[in-house]
Design a protein around this motif. Structure first.
Motif, short mmCIF file in Angstrom:
data_model
loop_
_atom_site.label_atom_id
_atom_site.label_comp_id
_atom_site.label_asym_id
_atom_site.label_seq_id
_atom_site.Cartn_x
_atom_site.Cartn_y
_atom_site.Cartn_z
N MET A 1 0.74 -1.22 0.15
CA MET A 1 -0.05 0.15 -0.06
C MET A 1 0.81 1.23 0.07
O MET A 1 1.95 1.20 0.61
CB MET A 1 -0.95 -0.07 1.36
N GLN A 2 0.45 2.17 -0.87
CA GLN A 2 1.17 3.60 -0.68
C GLN A 2 0.23 4.32 -0.06
O GLN A 2 -0.69 4.79 -0.30
CB GLN A 2 1.50 3.86 -2.23
N LEU A 3 1.03 5.51 0.66
CA LEU A 3 0.45 6.56 1.20
C LEU A 3 1.19 7.76 0.78
O LEU A 3 2.22 7.87 0.58
CB LEU A 3 0.59 6.65 2.72
N PHE A 4 0.20 8.77 0.12
CA PHE A 4 0.84 9.88 -0.51
C PHE A 4 0.41 11.13 0.51
O PHE A 4 -0.79 11.23 0.83
CB PHE A 4 0.22 10.28 -1.89
N SER A 5 1.31 11.91 0.69
CA SER A 5 0.94 12.89 1.81
C SER A 5 1.54 14.45 1.29
O SER A 5 2.74 14.36 0.65
CB SER A 5 1.28 12.69 3.16
N THR A 6 0.99 15.46 1.68
CA THR A 6 1.68 16.84 1.19
C THR A 6 2.02 17.53 2.42
O THR A 6 1.22 17.55 3.46
CB THR A 6 0.69 17.47 0.17
N PHE A 7 3.15 18.29 2.44
CA PHE A 7 3.61 18.91 3.49
C PHE A 7 3.98 20.29 3.08
O PHE A 7 4.10 20.63 2.01
CB PHE A 7 4.69 18.25 4.32
N GLU A 8 3.84 21.38 4.10
CA GLU A 8 4.39 22.52 3.57
C GLU A 8 6.04 22.32 3.84
O GLU A 8 6.36 21.51 4.62
CB GLU A 8 4.02 23.76 4.63
N HIS A 9 6.93 23.24 3.32
CA HIS A 9 8.38 23.13 3.33
C HIS A 9 8.74 23.40 4.68
O HIS A 9 9.25 24.68 5.08
CB HIS A 9 9.04 23.77 2.29
N THR A 10 8.56 22.56 5.79
CA THR A 10 9.06 22.72 7.18
C THR A 10 10.07 21.75 7.75
O THR A 10 10.22 20.74 7.05
CB THR A 10 7.92 22.84 8.06
N THR A 11 10.58 21.53 8.87
CA THR A 11 11.31 20.73 9.53
C THR A 11 10.42 19.58 10.03
O THR A 11 10.78 18.40 10.41
CB THR A 11 11.82 21.16 10.72
N TYR A 12 8.96 19.53 9.99
CA TYR A 12 8.16 18.49 10.33
C TYR A 12 8.14 17.17 9.33
O TYR A 12 8.02 16.24 9.91
CB TYR A 12 6.66 19.17 10.52
N ILE A 13 8.71 17.54 8.39
CA ILE A 13 8.90 16.47 7.34
C ILE A 13 9.88 15.54 7.77
O ILE A 13 9.77 14.29 7.99
CB ILE A 13 9.32 16.88 6.04
N GLU A 14 11.02 16.14 8.30
CA GLU A 14 12.19 15.48 8.92
C GLU A 14 11.87 14.68 10.00
O GLU A 14 12.14 13.43 10.23
CB GLU A 14 13.49 16.33 9.18
#
Length: 152
Positions: free
Chosen positions: A1-14
């Motif tokens: 299964m694949q999950l696609f998500s979008t984030f704003e360009h912040t440190t929360y991605i890391e």
């Protein structure tokens, strides 16, 4: 299964990626893609195929009406008469209104767009088993994902 998500360009991605790795998702199964910012300027004039919903003649129409009334009123005392001066007033009012609207669209809104600072978003794709999909989705949302979609 694949999950696609979008984030704003912040440190929360890391932080989200680190948390996913702690939960057993391998680095090879996490794919991060930054979206590019728009390079070309926004177009001021609309075409038949594309419209941004902004009218350049709205202020011109209002000022045209006002200047036409003033021109016609003053025209009773002037040599050309009220009809010519009403038409001249309408043309001048329209041009002044159009110039004001053009100035606000080109100069002021461009500065507002730069100050607002539209940043590109980042897409995170996670490939995992169906059993871990709920955990991965919760981790992504806890780290401020804008949206998440599942694909089997």
């Amino acid at each position: 299964m694949q999950l696609f998500s979008t984030f704003e360009h912040t440190t929360y991605i890391e932080l989200a990626i680190a948390t996913l790795e702690k939960k057993g998702i391998k680095k090879e199964h996490i794919f991060v893609v930054p979206l590019d910012n728009r390079k070309e300027e926004h177009k001021v004039f609309d075409t038949i195929n594309r419209s941004d919903g902004t009218s350049l003649i709205d202020i011109g129409a209002a000022l045209s009406t006002a200047f036409a009334v003033i021109g016609a009123s003053i025209g009773f005392k002037l040599a050309w008469g009220p009809i010519y001066w009403g038409l001249i007033g309408a043309a001048v009012g329209f041009l002044v209104g159009f110039a004001i609207r053009l100035f606000t669209e080109i100069i002021l809104k461009k500065k507002r767009r730069q100050l607002k600072g539209y940043h590109s978003e980042v897409i995170v794709i996670v490939d995992c088993e169906e059993e871990k999909a709920e955990i991965v989705e919760n981790i992504l949302f806890k780290h401020y994902a804008i949206g998440v979609a599942k694909v089997k």
